[in-house]
Design a protein around this motif. Structure first.
Motif: not given
Lengths: 214, 245
Positions: B86-90, B94-95
Protein backbone atom coordinates in the motif's frame (compact mmCIF):
# COMPACT_ATOMS: atom_id res chain seq x y z
CA UNK A 1 -16.31 9.75 7.33
CA UNK A 2 -13.81 12.40 8.42
CA UNK A 3 -11.13 9.70 8.74
CA UNK A 4 -11.86 8.51 5.19
CA UNK A 5 -11.68 12.06 3.88
CA UNK A 6 -8.41 12.56 5.76
CA UNK A 7 -7.06 9.40 4.10
CA UNK A 8 -8.21 10.67 0.73
CA UNK A 9 -6.27 13.91 1.09
CA UNK A 10 -3.15 12.50 2.82
CA UNK A 11 -2.67 9.28 0.89
CA UNK A 12 -4.63 9.41 -2.36
CA UNK A 13 -4.76 12.98 -3.61
CA UNK A 14 -2.30 13.57 -6.47
CA UNK A 15 -0.35 16.87 -6.40
CA UNK A 16 -1.63 17.68 -9.90
CA UNK A 17 -5.16 17.80 -8.50
CA UNK A 18 -4.20 20.96 -6.58
CA UNK A 19 -2.39 22.39 -9.60
CA UNK A 20 -5.54 22.01 -11.70
CA UNK A 21 -7.67 23.44 -8.87
CA UNK A 22 -5.74 26.68 -9.42
CA UNK A 23 -6.49 26.74 -13.14
CA UNK A 24 -9.06 29.45 -12.46
CA UNK A 25 -6.15 31.68 -13.41
CA UNK A 26 -7.05 30.79 -17.01
CA UNK A 27 -9.99 33.19 -16.68
CA UNK A 28 -7.45 35.96 -17.28
CA UNK A 29 -6.72 34.69 -20.79
CA UNK A 30 -8.46 36.95 -23.33
CA UNK A 31 -10.86 35.37 -25.83
CA UNK A 32 -10.82 31.83 -24.43
CA UNK A 33 -13.42 29.09 -23.78
CA UNK A 34 -13.36 29.54 -20.00
CA UNK A 35 -15.19 26.30 -19.19
CA UNK A 36 -11.91 24.59 -20.16
CA UNK A 37 -10.45 25.90 -16.88
CA UNK A 38 -13.04 23.75 -15.07
CA UNK A 39 -12.51 20.79 -17.36
CA UNK A 40 -8.92 20.67 -16.05
CA UNK A 41 -10.32 20.19 -12.54
CA UNK A 42 -11.93 16.94 -13.67
CA UNK A 43 -8.54 15.91 -15.09
CA UNK A 44 -7.06 16.57 -11.64
CA UNK A 45 -9.65 14.25 -10.11
CA UNK A 46 -8.75 11.61 -12.70
CA UNK A 47 -5.11 11.83 -11.56
CA UNK A 48 -6.13 11.27 -7.94
CA UNK A 49 -8.30 8.26 -8.75
CA UNK A 50 -5.47 6.80 -10.83
CA UNK A 51 -3.07 7.44 -7.96
CA UNK A 52 -5.48 5.64 -5.62
CA UNK A 53 -5.61 2.62 -7.90
CA UNK A 54 -1.82 2.44 -8.35
CA UNK A 55 -1.25 2.75 -4.60
CA UNK A 56 -3.74 -0.05 -3.86
CA UNK A 57 -6.00 2.30 -1.96
CA UNK A 58 -9.03 0.14 -2.76
CA UNK A 59 -7.50 -2.86 -0.99
CA UNK A 60 -6.30 -0.77 1.93
CA UNK A 61 -9.72 0.83 2.37
CA UNK A 62 -11.47 -2.54 2.12
CA UNK A 63 -9.56 -3.75 5.17
CA UNK A 64 -10.36 -0.72 7.29
CA UNK A 65 -13.26 -0.82 9.75
CA UNK A 66 -15.61 1.11 7.50
CA UNK A 67 -18.56 0.17 5.33
CA UNK A 68 -17.84 -0.23 1.64
CA UNK A 69 -20.39 2.45 0.81
CA UNK A 70 -18.63 4.91 3.12
CA UNK A 71 -15.52 4.78 0.93
CA UNK A 72 -17.69 5.81 -2.05
CA UNK A 73 -19.34 8.62 -0.10
CA UNK A 74 -15.89 9.85 0.98
CA UNK A 75 -14.64 9.78 -2.61
CA UNK A 76 -17.71 11.76 -3.72
CA UNK A 77 -17.13 14.28 -0.94
CA UNK A 78 -13.48 14.53 -2.02
CA UNK A 79 -14.59 15.37 -5.58
CA UNK A 80 -17.02 17.98 -4.26
CA UNK A 81 -14.37 19.63 -2.05
CA UNK A 82 -11.89 19.80 -4.95
CA UNK A 83 -14.53 21.21 -7.32
CA UNK A 84 -15.79 23.78 -4.84
CA UNK A 85 -12.20 24.83 -4.06
CA UNK A 86 -11.63 25.34 -7.81
CA UNK A 87 -14.75 27.48 -8.04
CA UNK A 88 -13.77 29.62 -5.04
CA UNK A 89 -10.22 30.09 -6.36
CA UNK A 90 -11.63 31.08 -9.76
CA UNK A 91 -13.76 33.90 -8.26
CA UNK A 92 -11.00 36.55 -7.93
CA UNK A 93 -9.67 35.73 -11.38
CA UNK A 94 -13.18 36.04 -12.80
CA UNK A 95 -13.51 39.44 -11.09
CA UNK A 96 -10.21 40.59 -12.56
CA UNK A 97 -11.16 39.16 -15.95
CA UNK A 98 -14.44 41.10 -15.88
CA UNK A 99 -12.56 44.29 -15.01
CA UNK A 100 -10.15 43.77 -17.88
CA UNK A 101 -13.07 43.30 -20.25
CA UNK A 102 -16.10 44.96 -18.64
CA UNK A 103 -18.41 44.85 -21.66
CA UNK A 104 -18.64 41.12 -22.11
CA UNK A 105 -16.81 40.70 -25.33
CA UNK A 106 -15.54 37.13 -25.19
CA UNK A 107 -15.89 36.09 -28.84
CA UNK A 108 -15.39 32.40 -28.01
CA UNK A 109 -18.14 31.69 -25.50
CA UNK A 110 -19.13 32.43 -21.94
CA UNK A 111 -17.45 35.37 -20.25
CA UNK A 112 -16.34 35.76 -16.60
CA UNK A 113 -19.72 36.08 -14.91
CA UNK A 114 -22.36 34.19 -12.92
CA UNK A 115 -23.45 32.29 -16.04
CA UNK A 116 -19.93 30.85 -16.34
CA UNK A 117 -20.01 29.63 -12.74
CA UNK A 118 -23.47 28.15 -13.32
CA UNK A 119 -22.03 26.32 -16.33
CA UNK A 120 -19.07 25.10 -14.24
CA UNK A 121 -21.43 23.67 -11.61
CA UNK A 122 -23.44 21.85 -14.28
CA UNK A 123 -20.22 20.51 -15.83
CA UNK A 124 -19.07 19.18 -12.44
CA UNK A 125 -22.50 17.69 -11.68
CA UNK A 126 -22.56 15.84 -15.01
CA UNK A 127 -18.95 14.71 -14.63
CA UNK A 128 -19.54 13.32 -11.13
CA UNK A 129 -22.75 11.59 -12.16
CA UNK A 130 -21.04 9.89 -15.09
CA UNK A 131 -17.55 9.22 -13.70
CA UNK A 132 -18.17 7.95 -10.16
CA UNK A 133 -20.80 5.29 -10.97
CA UNK A 134 -18.69 4.16 -13.95
CA UNK A 135 -15.54 3.87 -11.81
CA UNK A 136 -17.24 2.07 -8.95
CA UNK A 137 -18.66 -0.52 -11.31
CA UNK A 138 -15.21 -2.14 -11.05
CA UNK A 139 -13.23 -0.05 -8.56
CA UNK A 140 -10.17 -0.02 -10.83
CA UNK A 141 -11.06 1.03 -14.42
CA UNK A 142 -10.15 4.71 -14.14
CA UNK A 143 -9.27 5.50 -17.75
CA UNK A 144 -12.35 4.08 -19.43
CA UNK A 145 -14.58 5.61 -16.74
CA UNK A 146 -13.03 9.01 -17.38
CA UNK A 147 -13.49 8.64 -21.14
CA UNK A 148 -17.13 7.67 -20.61
CA UNK A 149 -17.64 10.67 -18.36
CA UNK A 150 -15.97 13.00 -20.85
CA UNK A 151 -18.65 12.48 -23.49
CA UNK A 152 -21.59 14.02 -21.57
CA UNK A 153 -19.24 16.53 -19.89
CA UNK A 154 -17.95 17.75 -23.26
CA UNK A 155 -21.52 18.01 -24.58
CA UNK A 156 -22.52 20.24 -21.63
CA UNK A 157 -19.34 22.32 -22.08
CA UNK A 158 -19.99 22.87 -25.79
CA UNK A 159 -23.63 23.65 -25.18
CA UNK A 160 -22.81 26.21 -22.50
CA UNK A 161 -20.14 27.86 -24.62
CA UNK A 162 -22.50 27.96 -27.63
CA UNK A 163 -25.44 29.60 -25.82
CA UNK A 164 -24.17 33.24 -25.88
CA UNK A 165 -23.74 32.97 -29.66
CA UNK A 166 -27.54 32.99 -30.01
CA UNK A 167 -28.64 36.66 -30.27
CA UNK A 168 -31.45 36.13 -27.78
CA UNK A 169 -28.97 34.84 -25.22
CA UNK A 170 -26.32 37.52 -25.56
CA UNK A 171 -27.10 38.60 -21.98
CA UNK A 172 -25.32 35.46 -20.81
CA UNK A 173 -22.05 37.18 -21.72
CA UNK A 174 -22.77 40.34 -19.77
CA UNK A 175 -20.16 40.97 -17.05
CA UNK A 176 -21.75 44.12 -15.58
CA UNK A 177 -23.45 44.12 -12.17
CA UNK A 178 -26.86 44.33 -13.81
CA UNK A 179 -25.97 41.47 -16.14
CA UNK A 180 -24.78 39.30 -13.24
CA UNK A 181 -27.98 40.04 -11.35
CA UNK A 182 -29.99 38.78 -14.32
CA UNK A 183 -27.85 35.61 -14.35
CA UNK A 184 -28.19 35.04 -10.59
CA UNK A 185 -31.19 32.65 -10.90
CA UNK A 186 -29.11 30.51 -13.27
CA UNK A 187 -26.31 30.32 -10.70
CA UNK A 188 -28.71 29.46 -7.87
CA UNK A 189 -30.40 26.83 -10.04
CA UNK A 190 -27.06 25.28 -10.96
CA UNK A 191 -26.03 25.26 -7.27
CA UNK A 192 -29.26 23.43 -6.40
CA UNK A 193 -28.72 20.89 -9.18
CA UNK A 194 -25.07 20.34 -8.20
CA UNK A 195 -25.76 19.73 -4.51
CA UNK A 196 -28.87 17.65 -5.21
CA UNK A 197 -26.93 15.47 -7.65
CA UNK A 198 -24.10 14.67 -5.20
CA UNK A 199 -26.01 12.29 -2.86
CA UNK A 200 -27.79 10.67 -5.83
CA UNK A 201 -24.44 10.10 -7.55
CA UNK A 202 -22.92 8.65 -4.37
CA UNK A 203 -25.92 6.36 -3.88
CA UNK A 204 -25.75 4.94 -7.42
CA UNK A 205 -21.95 4.53 -7.23
CA UNK A 206 -22.12 2.87 -3.79
CA UNK A 207 -24.83 0.46 -4.94
CA UNK A 208 -22.64 -0.62 -7.83
CA UNK A 209 -19.53 -0.90 -5.66
CA UNK A 210 -21.35 -3.14 -3.17
CA UNK A 211 -21.62 -5.77 -5.90
CA UNK A 212 -17.90 -5.71 -6.75
CA UNK A 213 -15.66 -8.60 -5.66
CA UNK A 214 -12.27 -7.13 -4.78
CA UNK B 1 -13.27 -20.83 22.88
CA UNK B 2 -12.99 -20.22 19.15
CA UNK B 3 -11.87 -16.84 17.88
CA UNK B 4 -13.07 -17.62 14.38
CA UNK B 5 -15.62 -20.10 13.12
CA UNK B 6 -16.09 -20.61 9.40
CA UNK B 7 -19.07 -22.73 8.38
CA UNK B 8 -19.89 -23.97 4.89
CA UNK B 9 -18.27 -21.01 3.15
CA UNK B 10 -19.04 -21.18 -0.56
CA UNK B 11 -17.99 -18.99 -3.46
CA UNK B 12 -18.74 -19.86 -7.07
CA UNK B 13 -16.61 -18.52 -9.93
CA UNK B 14 -17.05 -19.60 -13.54
CA UNK B 15 -13.89 -21.75 -13.40
CA UNK B 16 -13.56 -22.43 -9.68
CA UNK B 17 -15.77 -23.18 -6.73
CA UNK B 18 -14.96 -22.89 -3.08
CA UNK B 19 -17.14 -25.61 -1.60
CA UNK B 20 -18.47 -25.62 1.94
CA UNK B 21 -15.25 -24.64 3.65
CA UNK B 22 -15.53 -25.08 7.40
CA UNK B 23 -12.90 -24.71 10.09
CA UNK B 24 -12.23 -22.98 13.39
CA UNK B 25 -9.39 -20.91 14.78
CA UNK B 26 -9.20 -21.47 18.54
CA UNK B 27 -8.18 -18.59 20.80
CA UNK B 28 -4.46 -18.50 21.48
CA UNK B 29 -3.51 -20.59 18.48
CA UNK B 30 -1.61 -20.30 15.24
CA UNK B 31 -3.56 -21.93 12.41
CA UNK B 32 -1.94 -22.58 9.07
CA UNK B 33 -3.97 -22.52 5.87
CA UNK B 34 -2.24 -24.69 3.29
CA UNK B 35 -2.87 -25.99 -0.18
CA UNK B 36 -1.31 -25.73 -3.60
CA UNK B 37 -1.61 -22.67 -5.86
CA UNK B 38 -5.22 -22.11 -6.91
CA UNK B 39 -6.60 -24.43 -4.21
CA UNK B 40 -8.71 -21.63 -2.73
CA UNK B 41 -6.67 -20.29 0.19
CA UNK B 42 -6.83 -16.64 -0.88
CA UNK B 43 -10.50 -16.98 -1.88
CA UNK B 44 -11.21 -18.37 1.58
CA UNK B 45 -9.46 -15.47 3.26
CA UNK B 46 -11.09 -12.90 0.97
CA UNK B 47 -14.53 -14.46 1.54
CA UNK B 48 -14.22 -14.43 5.28
CA UNK B 49 -12.96 -10.84 5.18
CA UNK B 50 -15.90 -9.84 3.00
CA UNK B 51 -13.66 -8.68 0.15
CA UNK B 52 -15.58 -11.01 -2.13
CA UNK B 53 -19.23 -11.91 -1.69
CA UNK B 54 -19.62 -15.51 -0.57
CA UNK B 55 -22.48 -17.42 -2.17
CA UNK B 56 -23.15 -19.16 1.09
CA UNK B 57 -21.87 -19.93 4.53
CA UNK B 58 -21.30 -18.15 7.76
CA UNK B 59 -18.31 -16.59 9.48
CA UNK B 60 -18.43 -15.91 13.21
CA UNK B 61 -15.81 -13.95 15.09
CA UNK B 62 -15.91 -14.41 18.88
CA UNK B 63 -19.50 -15.57 18.45
CA UNK B 64 -20.74 -12.64 16.34
CA UNK B 65 -21.76 -12.83 12.71
CA UNK B 66 -19.08 -10.94 10.75
CA UNK B 67 -21.44 -10.03 7.88
CA UNK B 68 -23.80 -8.29 10.30
CA UNK B 69 -20.99 -6.74 12.35
CA UNK B 70 -18.51 -5.87 9.62
CA UNK B 71 -17.16 -2.75 11.32
CA UNK B 72 -16.69 -4.37 14.74
CA UNK B 73 -15.07 -7.41 13.10
CA UNK B 74 -12.58 -5.29 11.16
CA UNK B 75 -11.84 -3.20 14.26
CA UNK B 76 -10.74 -6.37 16.00
CA UNK B 77 -8.57 -7.94 13.32
CA UNK B 78 -5.32 -7.16 11.56
CA UNK B 79 -4.79 -8.23 7.97
CA UNK B 80 -1.55 -8.64 6.05
CA UNK B 81 -1.95 -9.50 2.41
CA UNK B 82 1.39 -10.72 1.11
CA UNK B 83 2.70 -9.12 -2.08
CA UNK B 84 0.45 -6.06 -1.80
CA UNK B 85 2.25 -2.84 -1.02
CA UNK B 86 0.00 0.00 0.00
CA UNK B 87 1.16 3.53 -0.78
CA UNK B 88 4.78 2.62 -1.66
CA UNK B 89 5.86 6.25 -1.98
CA UNK B 90 4.44 7.37 1.35
CA UNK B 91 6.32 7.54 4.63
CA UNK B 92 5.32 5.11 7.37
CA UNK B 93 4.61 8.15 9.53
CA UNK B 94 1.94 9.36 7.10
CA UNK B 95 0.31 5.95 6.74
CA UNK B 96 0.22 5.55 10.51
CA UNK B 97 -1.25 9.03 10.99
CA UNK B 98 -4.12 8.04 8.68
CA UNK B 99 -4.58 4.47 9.91
CA UNK B 100 -4.88 5.34 13.59
CA UNK B 101 -7.87 7.58 12.90
CA UNK B 102 -9.90 4.49 12.03
CA UNK B 103 -9.38 2.58 15.26
CA UNK B 104 -11.10 3.39 18.53
CA UNK B 105 -8.63 1.15 20.40
CA UNK B 106 -5.50 2.69 18.91
CA UNK B 107 -2.68 2.51 21.45
CA UNK B 108 0.09 4.98 20.60
CA UNK B 109 2.36 3.63 23.30
CA UNK B 110 2.03 0.10 21.96
CA UNK B 111 2.68 1.39 18.45
CA UNK B 112 5.93 3.09 19.55
CA UNK B 113 6.95 -0.09 21.35
CA UNK B 114 6.38 -2.32 18.32
CA UNK B 115 8.11 0.11 15.96
CA UNK B 116 11.14 0.05 18.26
CA UNK B 117 10.94 -3.72 18.67
CA UNK B 118 10.91 -4.25 14.90
CA UNK B 119 13.54 -1.52 14.36
CA UNK B 120 11.22 0.36 11.98
CA UNK B 121 12.01 3.95 11.06
CA UNK B 122 8.86 6.06 10.61
CA UNK B 123 10.66 8.44 8.30
CA UNK B 124 11.21 5.73 5.69
CA UNK B 125 8.95 5.23 2.71
CA UNK B 126 7.26 1.87 2.20
CA UNK B 127 9.36 1.18 -0.90
CA UNK B 128 12.53 1.68 1.15
CA UNK B 129 11.64 -1.28 3.37
CA UNK B 130 12.57 -4.90 2.74
CA UNK B 131 9.70 -7.38 2.31
CA UNK B 132 10.18 -8.60 5.87
CA UNK B 133 10.10 -5.08 7.28
CA UNK B 134 6.89 -4.31 5.34
CA UNK B 135 5.18 -7.33 6.88
CA UNK B 136 6.46 -6.29 10.30
CA UNK B 137 5.14 -2.77 9.81
CA UNK B 138 1.66 -4.08 8.96
CA UNK B 139 1.81 -6.38 11.98
CA UNK B 140 2.85 -3.40 14.13
CA UNK B 141 -0.21 -1.50 12.87
CA UNK B 142 -2.45 -4.48 13.63
CA UNK B 143 -1.05 -4.95 17.13
CA UNK B 144 -1.33 -1.23 17.89
CA UNK B 145 -5.11 -1.43 17.76
CA UNK B 146 -5.05 -4.62 19.83
CA UNK B 147 -6.22 -6.95 17.08
CA UNK B 148 -7.42 -10.24 18.50
CA UNK B 149 -6.98 -12.07 15.23
CA UNK B 150 -4.21 -11.65 12.69
CA UNK B 151 -5.05 -12.87 9.20
CA UNK B 152 -2.01 -13.14 6.97
CA UNK B 153 -1.88 -14.28 3.37
CA UNK B 154 1.57 -15.67 2.60
CA UNK B 155 3.40 -13.26 4.88
CA UNK B 156 6.68 -15.17 4.80
CA UNK B 157 6.92 -15.55 1.01
CA UNK B 158 10.05 -13.95 -0.35
CA UNK B 159 11.64 -13.52 3.05
CA UNK B 160 15.09 -14.78 3.98
CA UNK B 161 15.28 -17.66 6.51
CA UNK B 162 16.28 -15.37 9.38
CA UNK B 163 13.37 -12.95 8.80
CA UNK B 164 10.99 -15.90 8.44
CA UNK B 165 12.19 -17.35 11.69
CA UNK B 166 11.74 -13.98 13.40
CA UNK B 167 8.13 -13.79 12.18
CA UNK B 168 7.40 -17.34 13.20
CA UNK B 169 8.77 -16.64 16.69
CA UNK B 170 6.67 -13.47 16.77
CA UNK B 171 3.50 -15.42 15.96
CA UNK B 172 4.22 -17.84 18.79
CA UNK B 173 4.82 -14.98 21.20
CA UNK B 174 1.65 -13.18 20.12
CA UNK B 175 -0.65 -16.10 20.82
CA UNK B 176 1.08 -17.08 24.06
CA UNK B 177 -1.32 -14.98 26.18
CA UNK B 178 -4.24 -17.08 24.93
CA UNK B 179 -6.16 -14.00 23.80
CA UNK B 180 -4.85 -13.48 20.29
CA UNK B 181 -4.87 -15.88 17.36
CA UNK B 182 -3.12 -16.06 14.02
CA UNK B 183 -4.48 -17.49 10.80
CA UNK B 184 -1.99 -17.54 7.98
CA UNK B 185 -1.70 -19.09 4.60
CA UNK B 186 1.69 -20.16 3.33
CA UNK B 187 3.53 -22.47 0.99
CA UNK B 188 6.51 -22.63 3.29
CA UNK B 189 5.58 -25.68 5.30
CA UNK B 190 8.69 -25.57 7.49
CA UNK B 191 7.34 -22.32 8.97
CA UNK B 192 4.14 -24.08 9.93
CA UNK B 193 6.01 -26.98 11.48
CA UNK B 194 7.72 -24.47 13.75
CA UNK B 195 4.68 -22.59 14.97
CA UNK B 196 1.28 -23.93 13.84
CA UNK B 197 -1.04 -25.49 16.38
CA UNK B 198 -3.57 -26.45 13.71
CA UNK B 199 -3.69 -27.02 9.97
CA UNK B 200 -6.49 -26.36 7.52
CA UNK B 201 -5.64 -28.12 4.30
CA UNK B 202 -7.56 -26.96 1.24
CA UNK B 203 -7.58 -29.01 -1.91
CA UNK B 204 -9.46 -28.05 -5.06
CA UNK B 205 -11.76 -25.67 -3.20
CA UNK B 206 -12.65 -28.09 -0.40
CA UNK B 207 -11.27 -28.67 3.05
CA UNK B 208 -9.25 -31.86 2.74
CA UNK B 209 -8.52 -31.91 6.45
CA UNK B 210 -8.79 -29.47 9.33
CA UNK B 211 -7.08 -30.75 12.44
CA UNK B 212 -4.54 -30.02 15.11
CA UNK B 213 -0.97 -30.20 13.86
CA UNK B 214 -0.36 -33.37 15.85
CA UNK B 215 -3.47 -35.07 14.52
CA UNK B 216 -2.72 -33.98 10.96
CA UNK B 217 0.79 -35.40 11.11
CA UNK B 218 -0.29 -38.67 12.73
CA UNK B 219 -3.22 -39.36 10.41
CA UNK B 220 -0.99 -38.72 7.39
CA UNK B 221 2.12 -40.43 8.73
CA UNK B 222 1.91 -43.02 5.94
CA UNK B 223 2.36 -40.27 3.35
CA UNK B 224 5.55 -38.76 4.75
CA UNK B 225 7.45 -37.56 7.78
CA UNK B 226 7.25 -33.84 7.11
CA UNK B 227 4.39 -31.54 6.19
CA UNK B 228 5.96 -30.96 2.79
CA UNK B 229 6.22 -34.69 2.09
CA UNK B 230 2.58 -35.15 3.09
CA UNK B 231 1.36 -32.30 0.87
CA UNK B 232 3.37 -33.56 -2.08
CA UNK B 233 2.02 -37.07 -1.56
CA UNK B 234 -1.57 -35.79 -1.39
CA UNK B 235 -1.26 -33.53 -4.40
CA UNK B 236 0.90 -35.74 -6.64
CA UNK B 237 -0.76 -36.60 -9.92
CA UNK B 238 -0.10 -39.34 -12.47
CA UNK B 239 2.80 -38.15 -14.60
CA UNK B 240 3.24 -38.89 -18.28
CA UNK B 241 6.84 -37.99 -19.10
CA UNK B 242 6.25 -38.52 -22.83
CA UNK B 243 3.80 -35.65 -22.86
CA UNK B 244 6.73 -33.25 -22.45
CA UNK B 245 8.88 -34.68 -25.25
Amino acid sequence: MSALLYKQFRLVCHPMTWVFVCFGVMLLIPAYPYTVAFFYVTLGLFFSFMQGREQRDTDFSALLPVRKQDTVIAATAFCAIVECAALVIAVPFAAIGAKINPHGGNPVGLDCNFALFAAALLIFAVFNAAFLPAFYRTGYKVGISYLKAMIPTAVVMLLCEALPHFPALLWLNDTTAAGNLKQLPLLLGALAIYFAALPLTARVAARRYEKVDL
Amino acid sequence: MNTLEVRNLRKVYPAFTLQDVSFTVPAGSVTGLVGRNGAGKSTTLKSLLGLVHPDGGEVRFCGMDTAENEKAFKEAIGVVLGGIDFYPKKKLKTITAVTKKFYVNWDEEAYRRYMALFALDEQKRVDQLSNGMRVKYLIALALSHHARLLILDEPTSGLDPVSRDELVQLFKTLVADGQRSVLFSTHITSDLEKCADAIVYIKEGKVYQAASMQEFMSTNADKGATLEDIIVAIERRAWDERAFI
